[in-house]
Enzyme design. Structure first.
Site, PDB file in Angstrom:
ATOM      1  N   ASP A 235      -2.016  -0.955   5.469  1.00  0.00           N
ATOM      2  CA  ASP A 235      -2.988  -1.119   6.549  1.00  0.00           C
ATOM      3  C   ASP A 235      -2.288  -0.971   7.896  1.00  0.00           C
ATOM      4  O   ASP A 235      -1.281  -1.645   8.147  1.00  0.00           O
ATOM      5  CB  ASP A 235      -3.611  -2.518   6.436  1.00  0.00           C
ATOM      6  CG  ASP A 235      -4.704  -2.781   7.451  1.00  0.00           C
ATOM      7  OD1 ASP A 235      -4.949  -1.937   8.328  1.00  0.00           O
ATOM      8  OD2 ASP A 235      -5.327  -3.861   7.356  1.00  0.00           O
TER       9      ASP A 235
ATOM     10  N   SER B 283     -10.836  -7.985   9.707  1.00  0.00           N
ATOM     11  CA  SER B 283     -10.614  -6.967  10.726  1.00  0.00           C
ATOM     12  C   SER B 283     -11.093  -7.464  12.090  1.00  0.00           C
ATOM     13  O   SER B 283     -10.615  -8.490  12.568  1.00  0.00           O
ATOM     14  CB  SER B 283     -11.297  -5.662  10.304  1.00  0.00           C
ATOM     15  OG  SER B 283     -10.843  -4.582  11.070  1.00  0.00           O
TER      16      SER B 283
ATOM     17  N   HIS C 217      -6.638  -1.233   4.143  1.00  0.00           N
ATOM     18  CA  HIS C 217      -7.633  -1.868   4.994  1.00  0.00           C
ATOM     19  C   HIS C 217      -9.009  -1.664   4.366  1.00  0.00           C
ATOM     20  O   HIS C 217      -9.341  -0.569   3.914  1.00  0.00           O
ATOM     21  CB  HIS C 217      -7.600  -1.253   6.391  1.00  0.00           C
ATOM     22  CG  HIS C 217      -8.431  -1.997   7.385  1.00  0.00           C
ATOM     23  ND1 HIS C 217      -7.941  -3.046   8.119  1.00  0.00           N
ATOM     24  CD2 HIS C 217      -9.727  -1.848   7.759  1.00  0.00           C
ATOM     25  CE1 HIS C 217      -8.880  -3.524   8.909  1.00  0.00           C
ATOM     26  NE2 HIS C 217      -9.987  -2.804   8.710  1.00  0.00           N
TER      27      HIS C 217
END
Length: 353
Positions: free
Chosen positions: A285, A191, A315
């Protein structure tokens, strides 16, 4: 861990260990979006989190969001085996060195993954990503060095990126002390940490610093994202469009910061000499499309790239290694690919599954 967390953790582990058919019956009609079906254990997990009012990444305040991330990570990560762990100070930053069984700090010539945690540039620390770092190191045989870079707003942009570049320089300067082959160092993260790792690889290539590989797990690469995946998956699947807006507004407080190339990787003129990249995305995601766009950007720049989309994941799946089956299986596959990346360079290919 308090009594409530212990009870919740036990219940979660039990339910997510049930056969997939039972999980499907408990979670209801399969969630199908964009031709993809969400893994039944994740659909059940999201439903349980919603009931417990823990279903999104974010909170009423910065402190609440950080606490929620830590609590969710502890519940989903479990206690994972590892050969040895030692705390270090890397370029003035707290760090944690994970050595798989059979490896020792004095070993010479080993590879190393320099890892940067996710958390929207505001959340996360060494503890929030302890479990996935253990699994990656133990299952790949590649030592992992996780660095606790400065998060905002306390450490204002671009402190996190400066910290990452300093950490890489420190690792190269202390390679003998770490028992690391300086030609087998790679960077990675998930991320926001994937963004930081990608930028660190770019900066290294610009400076002529060789890197062996980069592991980018659902990286954010475009701060002004306007993607189909954001529209499809921006609500109810843990990472939300609302939380991302909050992260951006809190961390990038000026027009100059929002326009900076470090957070707009799709616009960067990529240099030659970039390390081979393994780019991982999750089907459900909101960051999926921008991560895959960055993989294409790398290919266009001549880098060696493998793109892997785990179509049934959300995610944050990197942290879900202590409960359920589908996310752990994905992380084990990533660890296997890390082992290969650390020993040899592969070709350019893409895969969904």
């Amino acid at each position: 861990m308090d009594l409530r967390a212990t009870i919740e953790g036990g219940a979660l582990k039990t339910l997510l260990s049930l056969p997939a058919t039972v999980q499907r019956a408990l979670s209801g009609r399969p969630l199908v979006l964009d031709g993809q079906t969400l893994a039944p254990d994740l659909q059940l997990l999201l439903g349980m989190q919603k009931l417990a009012r823990r279903g999104e990444l974010g909170g009423a305040s910065l402190e609440a969001g950080r606490a929620a991330l830590s609590a969710n990570a502890a519940l989903a990560g479990g206690r994972q085996p590892i050969g040895a762990v030692r705390d270090l100070v890397v370029a003035g930053l707290p760090a944690r060195h994970y050595l798989p069984h059979g490896a020792h700090a004095a070993d010479q010539g080993t590879p190393l993954l320099l890892f940067f945690h996710g958390g929207g540039f505001l959340y996360g620390d060494l503890d929030s990503h302890d479990a996935p770092c253990r699994v990656l190191a133990e299952e790949s045989g590649v030592p992992v060095l996780a660095v606790d870079y400065g998060v905002g707003p306390e450490a204002a942009f671009p402190a996190a990126f400066d910290d990452a570049e300093a950490a890489l320089r420190w690792v190269r300067d202390h390679a003998d002390e770490l028992g690391v082959d300086p030609d087998r160092i790679g960077v990675g993260g998930d991320s926001a940490g994937g963004n930081i790792a990608a930028w660190t690889a770019i900066a290294a290539a610009r400076d002529g610093i060789p890197l062996a590989f980069q592991l980018l797990v659902y990286p954010c690469t475009d701060i002004d994202r306007d993607t189909e995946s954001l529209r499809l998956f921006g609500e109810g699947l843990y990472l939300t469009a609302e939380s991302m807006d909050m992260f951006t507004a809190t961390y990038l407080t000026t027009p100059e910061a929002r326009a900076d190339e470090r957070v707009n990787l799709l616009d960067v003129a990529l240099p030659p000499g970039l390390a081979p990249a393994y780019v991982v995305t999750a089907g459900f995601d909101p960051l999926r499309d921008e991560g895959e766009a960055y993989a294409r950007h790398l290919v266009e720049a001549g880098a060696e790239v493998e793109l892997r989309r785990f179509v049934d994941q959300i995610h944050g799946f990197l942290n879900i290694v202590g409960v359920g089956r589908s996310s752990r299986a994905a992380v084990l596959e990533i660890a296997g690919r890390l082992r290969e990346l650390a020993t040899a360079r592969g070709g350019t290919r893409a895969a969904d599954g």
